[in-house]
Design an enzyme around this catalytic site. Structure first.
Site, short mmCIF file in Angstrom:
data_model
loop_
_atom_site.label_atom_id
_atom_site.label_comp_id
_atom_site.label_asym_id
_atom_site.label_seq_id
_atom_site.Cartn_x
_atom_site.Cartn_y
_atom_site.Cartn_z
N ARG A 47 0.82 -1.22 0.00
CA ARG A 47 0.00 0.00 0.00
C ARG A 47 0.86 1.28 0.00
NH1 ARG A 47 -5.33 1.22 1.95
NH2 ARG A 47 -5.68 -0.98 2.34
N LYS A 185 14.08 -26.80 4.92
CA LYS A 185 15.32 -26.94 5.69
C LYS A 185 16.05 -28.20 5.22
CE LYS A 185 13.50 -24.70 9.85
NZ LYS A 185 14.29 -23.53 10.18
N HIS A 243 4.39 -26.78 10.97
CA HIS A 243 5.78 -27.23 10.98
C HIS A 243 5.96 -28.60 11.65
CE1 HIS A 243 6.35 -23.23 9.67
NE2 HIS A 243 6.49 -22.66 10.83
N LYS A 343 7.77 -21.21 23.25
CA LYS A 343 8.61 -20.01 23.19
C LYS A 343 9.20 -19.78 24.57
CE LYS A 343 6.58 -17.75 19.20
NZ LYS A 343 7.61 -17.96 18.16
C1 BG6 Z 1 7.19 -19.38 12.10
C2 BG6 Z 1 6.38 -19.00 13.31
O1 BG6 Z 1 6.38 -20.02 11.15
O2 BG6 Z 1 8.24 -20.25 12.49
C3 BG6 Z 1 7.27 -18.33 14.35
O3 BG6 Z 1 5.34 -18.12 12.94
C4 BG6 Z 1 8.44 -19.21 14.68
O4 BG6 Z 1 6.56 -18.01 15.53
C5 BG6 Z 1 9.15 -19.67 13.40
O5 BG6 Z 1 9.33 -18.46 15.47
C6 BG6 Z 1 10.22 -20.70 13.71
O6 BG6 Z 1 10.98 -20.92 12.56
P1 BG6 Z 1 12.52 -21.35 12.65
O7 BG6 Z 1 12.92 -21.58 11.23
O8 BG6 Z 1 13.23 -20.20 13.30
O9 BG6 Z 1 12.55 -22.57 13.50
#
Ligand code: BG6
Length: 499
Positions: A47, A185, A243, A343
């Protein structure tokens, strides 16, 4: 790896964080390593008003500050970058993109191939494809048109189905690339090579020999600047649904007939569809939710989750999740998978631990050593295998020893980052490492009972920043005389942990 055909890449959300932190650095690295096509263009769209020059200046500054760049190469890279401001919600504004693409296509001979990258708030994932289609920007008669969609793909099962239907009205499945950066990865892909290129592990990779499997995705950071997003999401949607379930699927899947998008994704989806359904009754004993609380870590006072910017001070969003689950199939029936993510843990680590069953007849001591295979995704990527050997000296006592391998010992030259690999695959039309629609839905279907449970007032256990999560998560394991591994930054540091 083959070079893609000439193309233009249109990034929606070009002034956002992901573009600056991940996408542009990945494209720069690919350019520096001569992996991009002979000619190409990148069109940033958002934007805010910028001229091409102002946008280039902004990217130059952020690349110089955050990456190792070669100035000459950087200047050459920036010559491929353009910018267009639009109101993404206004379908008429897409005519501006169409005009820019014509001009750019002419200048860079992009052969009408376009990769659209949706790096915007998820609320726009349905809108942008529809507006592109209204201007025939999805039309493949002259060149391919592909669409990368960032996570989260939906907010729950119903919304993911709706989003999928909506995108399919404008783009066909073969044009849609749902990105999960964990699949990009190198060490996640290595899981497949380790499993399917060795005769050693595969015969043992089943319920007859494996006692349990642990998967940990721990982060040392808190929610940082993303409190507003995270508070509506939580660890379940942010890490687990995508993930960690993808990693689990690669650990558990059958060997694909060949490595291609169909074969691979057919096997992944079978695992996700075989996860034993969660119910309100079995959730109570298999799920632990936690939230970090204020604490001093290495001399620094860290705020609790509820004190973070953008977070509701009464928030019941989980920053930690641990789940025991099982897979209803021939290979895995009865083997528990313990998956946790949080976290503000002591360190950043992602790893898988395969715990093999103990010897049925430990003649050398009462407590036979454990056989474990630790597969470290990040950091200090590698593998450790532990087993029992004779303790030197008199008698026949077995002692647990470990053999370790560190991935960096075989890395030659430049290793692709996850975004580099996935961008290149999408440019080459290879969807193997992208999530298919049925897999996304199977993952949402599995977690939906947890989302429903969260919508009530489930127990949220507090845990101090810098610890391995709530005590209740240990009970998930200790009830069956098992325990979590407490991994360290360094793969083989088993006696030391950063606290
Ligand atoms: C992201 C999440 O998809 O993956 C984040 O939204 C997280 O909260 C991140 O920190 C972790 O990715 P990586 O590659 O640092 O393990």
């Amino acid at each position: 790896m083959q070079k893609p055909e000439n193309n233009s890449i249109v990034i929606f959300g070009a002034s956002g964080d992901l573009t600056h932190r991940k996408l542009i650095p990945a494209l720069y690295q690919l350019f520096e390593n001569e992996q991009l096509s002979d000619d190409f263009a990148i069109l940033g769209v958002s934007r805010t008003e910028y001229s091409d020059t102002a946008f280039r200046d902004k990217l130059r500054q952020s690349l110089i500050e955050n990456e190792k760049v070669n100035e000459g190469i950087l200047e050459a890279f920036l010559q491929h970058i353009y910018y267009q401001a639009i109101d993404t919600q206004n379908v008429n504004d897409y005519a501006k993109i169409k005009n820019r693409l014509v001009e750019i296509n002419f200048r860079h001979n992009c052969q009408h191939n376009v990769l659209y990258y949706l790096s915007t708030p998820p609320s726009l994932y349905g809108v942008i494809p529809e507006c592109l289609a209204a201007h025939q920007l999805n039309d493949e008669s002259e060149g391919w048109k592909r669409l990368i969609v960032e996570k989260p793909f939906g907010y729950d099962l119903q919304s993911s189905i709706e989003l999928d239907d909506k995108i399919h009205q404008s783009f066909a499945e073969h044009q849609i690339y749902r990105i999960d950066h964990y699949l990009g990865k190198e060490t996640v892909q290595n899981l497949l090579v380790l499993r399917f290129s060795n005769g050693l592990f595969e015969p043992l990779w089943n319920r007859n020999y494996i006692d349990y499997v642990e998967i940990t995705g721990a982060e040392a950071l808190g929610v940082e600047e993303r409190g507003g997003y995270y508070d509506g999401s939580g660890a379940m949607r942010d890490m687990f649904q995508n993930h960690l379930l993808q990693v689990l699927a690669l650990v558990a899947m059958e060997s694909p007939a060949v490595i291609n998008a169909k074969s691979m994704r057919d096997e992944v989806v079978k695992v996700l569809q075989s996860l034993h359904p969660l119910t309100p009754e079995n959730l109570e004993e298999n799920l632990v939710l936690g939230q970090y609380t204020r604490s001093k870590v290495r001399g620094v006072e860290l705020p609790g989750y509820r004190e973070e910017k953008g977070v509701d001070p009464q928030s019941r969003t989980e920053t930690y999740v641990a789940l025991r689950l099982t897979i209803d199939n021939w290979r895995w029936s009865g083997v528990p998978f313990y998956v946790r993510s949080g976290k503000r843990m002591p360190t950043r680590v992602t790893e898988i631990v395969i715990h093999f069953k103990k010897t049925p007849h430990p003649v050398f001591n009462m407590n036979a050593p454990e056989n474990k295979l630790i597969i470290r995704i990040q950091p200090d990527e590698g593998i450790v295998m532990s087993f029992g050997l004779k303790q030197p000296g008199s008698g026949f006592k077995a002692k647990e020893v470990a053999m370790d391998f560190h991935y960096d010992s075989i890395a030659e030259g430049h290793l692709f980052s996850a975004y580099e690999r996935l961008l290149l695959d999408a440019l080459n039309g290879d969807a193997t490492l992208f999530t298919r629609s049925d897999a996304v839905q199977a993952a949402w279907k599995f977690v939906q009972p947890i989302l429903d449970y969260k919508a009530g007032t489930p127990k949220i256990h507090g845990y101090a920043c810098g610890t391995w999560g709530p005590e209740a998560a240990n009970k998930l394991m200790s009830n069956s005389q098992r325990e979590w591994r407490f991994p360290c930054k360094n793969l083989t540091d088993t006696n030391y942990c950063e606290l």
